[in-house]
Design a protein around this motif. Sequence first.
Motif, PDB file in Angstrom:
ATOM      1  N   LEU A  52      -5.442  12.916  13.142  1.00 48.00           N
ATOM      2  CA  LEU A  52      -4.833  13.427  14.370  1.00 48.00           C
ATOM      3  C   LEU A  52      -4.218  14.802  14.170  1.00 48.00           C
ATOM      4  CD1 LEU A  52      -3.029  10.210  15.672  1.00 48.00           C
ATOM      5  CD2 LEU A  52      -5.038  11.315  16.665  1.00 48.00           C
ATOM      6  N   GLY A  53      -3.771  15.057  12.955  1.00 52.36           N
ATOM      7  CA  GLY A  53      -3.049  16.296  12.724  1.00 52.36           C
ATOM      8  C   GLY A  53      -3.916  17.471  12.373  1.00 52.36           C
ATOM      9  N   SER A  54      -5.125  17.218  11.904  1.00 55.28           N
ATOM     10  CA  SER A  54      -5.868  18.360  11.371  1.00 55.28           C
ATOM     11  C   SER A  54      -7.355  18.381  11.688  1.00 55.28           C
ATOM     12  CB  SER A  54      -5.673  18.436   9.852  1.00 55.28           C
ATOM     13  OG  SER A  54      -6.394  17.421   9.212  1.00 55.28           O
ATOM     14  N   MET A  55      -7.846  17.381  12.427  1.00 54.35           N
ATOM     15  CA  MET A  55      -9.294  17.386  12.656  1.00 54.35           C
ATOM     16  C   MET A  55      -9.642  17.782  14.077  1.00 54.35           C
ATOM     17  SD  MET A  55     -10.757  14.098  10.619  1.00 54.35           S
ATOM     18  CE  MET A  55     -10.579  13.952   8.844  1.00 54.35           C
ATOM     19  N   ARG A  56     -10.836  18.306  14.248  1.00 56.50           N
ATOM     20  CA  ARG A  56     -11.332  18.651  15.560  1.00 56.50           C
ATOM     21  C   ARG A  56     -12.090  17.457  16.129  1.00 56.50           C
ATOM     22  NH1 ARG A  56     -14.548  21.592  15.834  1.00 56.50           N
ATOM     23  NH2 ARG A  56     -15.385  22.746  14.111  1.00 56.50           N
ATOM     24  N   ALA A  57     -12.413  17.556  17.415  1.00 55.22           N
ATOM     25  CA  ALA A  57     -12.954  16.384  18.123  1.00 55.22           C
ATOM     26  C   ALA A  57     -14.148  15.756  17.400  1.00 55.22           C
ATOM     27  CB  ALA A  57     -13.349  16.779  19.544  1.00 55.22           C
ATOM     28  N   GLU A  58     -15.108  16.590  17.004  1.00 56.34           N
ATOM     29  CA  GLU A  58     -16.306  16.061  16.352  1.00 56.34           C
ATOM     30  C   GLU A  58     -15.957  15.343  15.062  1.00 56.34           C
ATOM     31  OE1 GLU A  58     -19.319  18.912  15.679  1.00 56.34           O
ATOM     32  OE2 GLU A  58     -19.646  19.324  17.814  1.00 56.34           O
ATOM     33  N   GLU A  59     -15.052  15.930  14.318  1.00 56.75           N
ATOM     34  CA  GLU A  59     -14.655  15.332  13.050  1.00 56.75           C
ATOM     35  C   GLU A  59     -13.971  13.988  13.287  1.00 56.75           C
ATOM     36  OE1 GLU A  59     -13.733  19.426  10.641  1.00 56.75           O
ATOM     37  OE2 GLU A  59     -12.172  18.689  11.980  1.00 56.75           O
ATOM     38  N   ARG A  60     -13.140  13.938  14.309  1.00 60.82           N
ATOM     39  CA  ARG A  60     -12.440  12.688  14.596  1.00 60.82           C
ATOM     40  C   ARG A  60     -13.408  11.575  14.941  1.00 60.82           C
ATOM     41  NH1 ARG A  60      -6.944  14.574  17.909  1.00 60.82           N
ATOM     42  NH2 ARG A  60      -6.703  16.493  16.712  1.00 60.82           N
ATOM     43  N   LEU A  61     -14.354  11.899  15.820  1.00 58.35           N
ATOM     44  CA  LEU A  61     -15.280  10.857  16.254  1.00 58.35           C
ATOM     45  C   LEU A  61     -16.186  10.432  15.103  1.00 58.35           C
ATOM     46  CD1 LEU A  61     -16.051   9.158  18.684  1.00 58.35           C
ATOM     47  CD2 LEU A  61     -17.822  10.829  19.226  1.00 58.35           C
ATOM     48  N   ALA A  62     -16.610  11.390  14.302  1.00 65.13           N
ATOM     49  CA  ALA A  62     -17.448  11.055  13.153  1.00 65.13           C
ATOM     50  C   ALA A  62     -16.692  10.141  12.202  1.00 65.13           C
ATOM     51  CB  ALA A  62     -17.892  12.334  12.429  1.00 65.13           C
TER      52      ALA A  62
END
Lengths: 267, 267
Positions: B179-189
């Motif tokens: 939540l603190g450091s990833m972008r949307a694509e990274e989060r979903l992946a």
Amino acid sequence: MFEPDAKLPANPDAHALTLGKGGSKIVSINAQTIKVACSNCNLRELCMPLGLSATELDRIDEVVASRRKIKRGSTLFRNGEKFANLYAIRTGFFKTCVASEDGRDQVTGFQMAGEVIGLDGIVQDHHTCDAVALEDAEVCVMPFERIEELSREVTALQRHVHKIMSREIVRENGVMLLLGSMRAEERLAAFLLNLVQRLHARGFSQSELVLRMTREEIGSYLGLKLETVSRTFSRFVEDGIVEVKQRHVRILNTDALKDIVNAKVCN
Amino acid sequence: MFEPDAKLPANPDAHALTLGKGGSKIVSINAQTIKVACSNCNLRELCMPLGLSATELDRIDEVVASRRKIKRGSTLFRNGEKFANLYAIRTGFFKTCVASEDGRDQVTGFQMAGEVIGLDGIVQDHHTCDAVALEDAEVCVMPFERIEELSREVTALQRHVHKIMSREIVRENGVMLLLGSMRAEERLAAFLLNLVQRLHARGFSQSELVLRMTREEIGSYLGLKLETVSRTFSRFVEDGIVEVKQRHVRILNTDALKDIVNAKVCN
DNA sequence: CGACACCTTGAAGAGGTTCAAGAAATGTGG
DNA sequence: CCACATTTCTTGAACCTCTTCAAGGTGTCG
């Protein structure tokens, strides 16, 4: 503008402390009489269970194997290190942070006197985060094996260990709420309120605090860039909510901060 | 395009399961022979300690007081409710979520068979989040007092309880990083990889899964809006990384997902 | 006193949100 | 089993918040 900062006293046993509902002032004890023992430590109310019998209190002393001093900037433990102890902070201030493989870094918490760190190491028998002292610190080293042994015998200790772990889980839930759904102003307001509240529980001012961490570290914790943290501070200053001079912060309007956190996001 | 979805079997005791290093296949047991007992349950490897003696195993059975069925959409426990039990999920799928005073809502986790929920309640003696069944579910009710009693006697259980709590703390650290450091694509992946990995540990496909939650719930967990989740799924589809049909997801290129998560954010 | 770390502020840009509309699935009741 | 209501999902366009990049200021420590 600012008082000379209220620092955590070098010897916490000399620091009168009031806490909780039935919190009672603990009389200062001369430094000479101190031994490495919880029964003498006035932070006991923070890191140990209450309402123990005299015998139980004696047993509790056994959990602290030793004390350890950590210089500002150095680590208490590191990601990957073998887990052996929990640590109760006597003096000083820590941050814990996790890193991903690709070098991303995230501050997961700031810890102060009376708080316990190292819980992350239990599952894998290795620590999964770094604990870095943000100012010179001293901790009580509590071998986890000893904690487990003792908590089989002293029910209050067992319960206490469970509560400490559960408290950390609940705290992290709160941070997830913050990171997942709050805007920059709300995050910083929540952060300041939380810090000042914890400091107040330790006998410090309700309105004045000295940040032990950089804007970058605050930003990492709050999921923001350091510039955003800085700008948000400036906005709070403009609005007359706080006074900021470097790391010295004086809260002028606590209610305004609370309003910011609880801004109805009408949905 | 998609196989009829691999569902968690209605009776987990009939579901062969392989786990961990020394994980051994557990022979299916006829439904008639089942009693409410961990010693018979093949999810034991997930929610109970390993390597117990026969006597210890008998003792462990005592922690489960009963079973409870929860209909899809209803809650196992709610924020504010008195804490009394931990729950081991036998079948079904849950989400836990916290709410702030102003009505903000944050999904803090998704839990599946073999996982334990309720740990949040220990500190305050009251739950601080809601646990909602996302599909019809059954849980083992484990009165916490009984767990504490027993873990004073059975060391392996004590250790196990500590590990479960520590695991949750470490998991939440990971979510904070996300939540603190990833972008949307990274989060979903990261989310997809985590889900499929946990499902795989339960005997399901490494590449195919059925989401039990809505886009909105995924979004809440990942700190994104549902539209962003939807768009990000679409992008993954365009890039040939996954196939998506509503809640059915097939991962075509696991490595691509891993690369997205570990994208060097050169700093 | 000079080097270094830390903080502030501005301007431009990107990523995610918001608002809106429509399509697709799911559930309900007759 | 079908019709209808409801929920869920997708996609577009405009907007906004936060980030990025850059420069200069402030404070601290050897």
